[in-house]
Design a protein around this motif. Structure first.
Motif, PDB file in Angstrom:
ATOM      1  N   VAL A 122      -3.064  -5.162  54.555  1.00  0.00           N
ATOM      2  CA  VAL A 122      -3.323  -3.764  54.925  1.00  0.00           C
ATOM      3  C   VAL A 122      -2.750  -2.824  53.870  1.00  0.00           C
ATOM      4  N   GLU A 123      -1.534  -3.095  53.400  1.00  0.00           N
ATOM      5  CA  GLU A 123      -0.937  -2.263  52.350  1.00  0.00           C
ATOM      6  C   GLU A 123      -1.764  -2.335  51.064  1.00  0.00           C
ATOM      7  N   ALA A 124      -2.308  -3.518  50.767  1.00  0.00           N
ATOM      8  CA  ALA A 124      -3.144  -3.681  49.572  1.00  0.00           C
ATOM      9  C   ALA A 124      -4.405  -2.823  49.677  1.00  0.00           C
ATOM     10  N   GLN A 125      -4.996  -2.777  50.864  1.00  0.00           N
ATOM     11  CA  GLN A 125      -6.164  -1.916  51.075  1.00  0.00           C
ATOM     12  C   GLN A 125      -5.812  -0.455  50.810  1.00  0.00           C
ATOM     13  N   HIS A 126      -4.667  -0.020  51.316  1.00  0.00           N
ATOM     14  CA  HIS A 126      -4.230   1.359  51.105  1.00  0.00           C
ATOM     15  C   HIS A 126      -3.946   1.627  49.633  1.00  0.00           C
ATOM     16  N   TYR A 127      -3.310   0.665  48.973  1.00  0.00           N
ATOM     17  CA  TYR A 127      -3.017   0.806  47.542  1.00  0.00           C
ATOM     18  C   TYR A 127      -4.311   1.011  46.760  1.00  0.00           C
ATOM     19  N   CYS A 128      -5.304   0.170  47.031  1.00  0.00           N
ATOM     20  CA  CYS A 128      -6.591   0.317  46.337  1.00  0.00           C
ATOM     21  C   CYS A 128      -7.229   1.663  46.675  1.00  0.00           C
ATOM     22  N   GLY A 129      -7.150   2.054  47.945  1.00  0.00           N
ATOM     23  CA  GLY A 129      -7.707   3.342  48.354  1.00  0.00           C
ATOM     24  C   GLY A 129      -7.071   4.514  47.625  1.00  0.00           C
ATOM     25  N   GLN A 130      -5.773   4.414  47.329  1.00  0.00           N
ATOM     26  CA  GLN A 130      -5.091   5.465  46.581  1.00  0.00           C
ATOM     27  C   GLN A 130      -5.624   5.573  45.154  1.00  0.00           C
ATOM     28  N   HIS A 131      -6.298   4.529  44.692  1.00  0.00           N
ATOM     29  CA  HIS A 131      -6.899   4.521  43.364  1.00  0.00           C
ATOM     30  C   HIS A 131      -8.420   4.679  43.437  1.00  0.00           C
ATOM     31  N   ASP A 132      -8.904   5.247  44.558  1.00  0.00           N
ATOM     32  CA  ASP A 132     -10.349   5.439  44.783  1.00  0.00           C
ATOM     33  C   ASP A 132     -11.114   4.132  44.616  1.00  0.00           C
ATOM     34  N   ALA A 133     -10.544   3.054  45.148  1.00  0.00           N
ATOM     35  CA  ALA A 133     -11.130   1.721  45.018  1.00  0.00           C
ATOM     36  C   ALA A 133     -10.975   0.978  46.342  1.00  0.00           C
ATOM     37  N   HIS A 134     -11.325  -0.290  46.336  1.00  0.00           N
ATOM     38  CA  HIS A 134     -11.202  -1.159  47.507  1.00  0.00           C
ATOM     39  C   HIS A 134     -10.806  -2.543  47.019  1.00  0.00           C
ATOM     40  N   LEU A 135     -10.300  -3.381  47.932  1.00  0.00           N
ATOM     41  CA  LEU A 135     -10.064  -4.774  47.557  1.00  0.00           C
ATOM     42  C   LEU A 135     -11.389  -5.375  47.110  1.00  0.00           C
ATOM     43  N   THR A 136     -11.339  -6.205  46.085  1.00  0.00           N
ATOM     44  CA  THR A 136     -12.556  -6.681  45.439  1.00  0.00           C
ATOM     45  C   THR A 136     -13.499  -7.405  46.392  1.00  0.00           C
ATOM     46  N   ILE A 137     -14.782  -7.184  46.150  1.00  0.00           N
ATOM     47  CA  ILE A 137     -15.872  -7.894  46.819  1.00  0.00           C
ATOM     48  C   ILE A 137     -16.515  -8.757  45.739  1.00  0.00           C
ATOM     49  N   ILE A 138     -16.506 -10.050  45.939  1.00  0.00           N
ATOM     50  CA  ILE A 138     -16.999 -10.993  44.925  1.00  0.00           C
ATOM     51  C   ILE A 138     -18.415 -11.396  45.295  1.00  0.00           C
ATOM     52  N   ASP A 139     -19.368 -10.965  44.473  1.00  0.00           N
ATOM     53  CA  ASP A 139     -20.785 -11.131  44.804  1.00  0.00           C
ATOM     54  C   ASP A 139     -21.405 -12.438  44.329  1.00  0.00           C
ATOM     55  N   ASP A 140     -20.838 -13.052  43.276  1.00  0.00           N
ATOM     56  CA  ASP A 140     -21.497 -14.234  42.727  1.00  0.00           C
ATOM     57  C   ASP A 140     -20.509 -15.062  41.900  1.00  0.00           C
ATOM     58  N   ASP A 141     -20.984 -16.197  41.435  1.00  0.00           N
ATOM     59  CA  ASP A 141     -20.163 -17.122  40.661  1.00  0.00           C
ATOM     60  C   ASP A 141     -19.696 -16.491  39.353  1.00  0.00           C
ATOM     61  N   PHE A 142     -20.547 -15.694  38.737  1.00  0.00           N
ATOM     62  CA  PHE A 142     -20.191 -15.050  37.472  1.00  0.00           C
ATOM     63  C   PHE A 142     -18.988 -14.124  37.661  1.00  0.00           C
ATOM     64  N   GLU A 143     -19.043 -13.294  38.694  1.00  0.00           N
ATOM     65  CA  GLU A 143     -17.928 -12.378  38.970  1.00  0.00           C
ATOM     66  C   GLU A 143     -16.673 -13.162  39.342  1.00  0.00           C
ATOM     67  N   ASN A 144     -16.835 -14.184  40.161  1.00  0.00           N
ATOM     68  CA  ASN A 144     -15.696 -15.015  40.567  1.00  0.00           C
ATOM     69  C   ASN A 144     -15.027 -15.659  39.352  1.00  0.00           C
ATOM     70  N   ASN A 145     -15.829 -16.202  38.444  1.00  0.00           N
ATOM     71  CA  ASN A 145     -15.262 -16.830  37.239  1.00  0.00           C
ATOM     72  C   ASN A 145     -14.589 -15.803  36.328  1.00  0.00           C
ATOM     73  N   PHE A 146     -15.161 -14.611  36.244  1.00  0.00           N
ATOM     74  CA  PHE A 146     -14.527 -13.544  35.473  1.00  0.00           C
ATOM     75  C   PHE A 146     -13.137 -13.239  36.040  1.00  0.00           C
ATOM     76  N   LEU A 147     -13.067 -13.069  37.361  1.00  0.00           N
ATOM     77  CA  LEU A 147     -11.782 -12.766  37.990  1.00  0.00           C
ATOM     78  C   LEU A 147     -10.793 -13.918  37.818  1.00  0.00           C
ATOM     79  N   LYS A 148     -11.265 -15.139  38.007  1.00  0.00           N
ATOM     80  CA  LYS A 148     -10.386 -16.310  37.838  1.00  0.00           C
ATOM     81  C   LYS A 148      -9.837 -16.389  36.418  1.00  0.00           C
ATOM     82  N   SER A 149     -10.676 -16.131  35.436  1.00  0.00           N
ATOM     83  CA  SER A 149     -10.216 -16.226  34.047  1.00  0.00           C
ATOM     84  C   SER A 149      -9.103 -15.220  33.782  1.00  0.00           C
ATOM     85  N   PHE A 150      -9.153 -14.101  34.462  1.00  0.00           N
ATOM     86  CA  PHE A 150      -8.104 -13.100  34.267  1.00  0.00           C
ATOM     87  C   PHE A 150      -6.840 -13.461  35.038  1.00  0.00           C
ATOM     88  N   VAL A 151      -6.963 -13.844  36.314  1.00  0.00           N
ATOM     89  CA  VAL A 151      -5.759 -14.099  37.120  1.00  0.00           C
ATOM     90  C   VAL A 151      -5.038 -15.375  36.701  1.00  0.00           C
TER      91      VAL A 151
END
Length: 162
Positions: A44-73
């Protein structure tokens, strides 16, 4: 060292992407991502944190996006990451928190989601270090780092000063 990774990733993503993002955000395919390594919080705090940055917790739409995020984390091997997936309204009915849509793509680790074998009420989605950042369900009260996402601006937009 963390700042170096963020700056390098921001530079490379901006150079390879046709989108622009605020400082410390990483651009990819029309979205901007904020990997908040120093900000651990409950779901819940993470949702609020993202909201304070005019964003939301990530929504992962496909394998390409998932792999991009994994490569970074993967650069932050000892950090678990909140994504915007939850089944807190109906057990077993996983939905993206922001849109309430059922995911069309998932990357659950083997035997996940499992609510710890039914022993715990694990209602929140996490990219977890123990599964090489495949998704697991976990307690929403735990403290992890959020991945925030928002729509990127176009590189054709110009800001005139003066």
């Amino acid at each position: 060292m963390v700042v170096s990774y963020i700056l390098l990733a921001s530079f490379l993503s901006s150079a390879l992407s046709d989108t622009t993002c605020p400082d410390a955000w990483v651009a990819d395919r029309g979205s901007c991502y904020l990997f908040s390594i120093d900000q651990t919080s409950t779901f819940v705090e993470a949702q609020h944190y993202c909201g304070q940055h005019d964003a939301h917790l990530t929504i992962i739409d496909d394998d390409f996006e998932n792999n991009f995020l994994k490569s970074f984390v993967r650069k932050f091997r000892h950090t678990n990451w909140w994504i915007g997936l939850t089944d807190e309204l109906v057990e077993g009915d996983w939905r993206w928190y922001k849109t309430q849509e059922v995911p069309v793509f998932t990357d659950w680790a083997p035997n996940e989601p499992n609510s710890y074998g039914g022993k715990h009420n694990e209602d929140c989605g996490v990219m977890h270090t123990s599964t090489d950042f495949k998704w697991v369900d976990d307690l929403c009260s735990l403290h992890y780092s959020p991945i925030c996402e928002k729509e990127a601006g176009s590189t054709t937009e110009l800001t005139v000063i003066g």
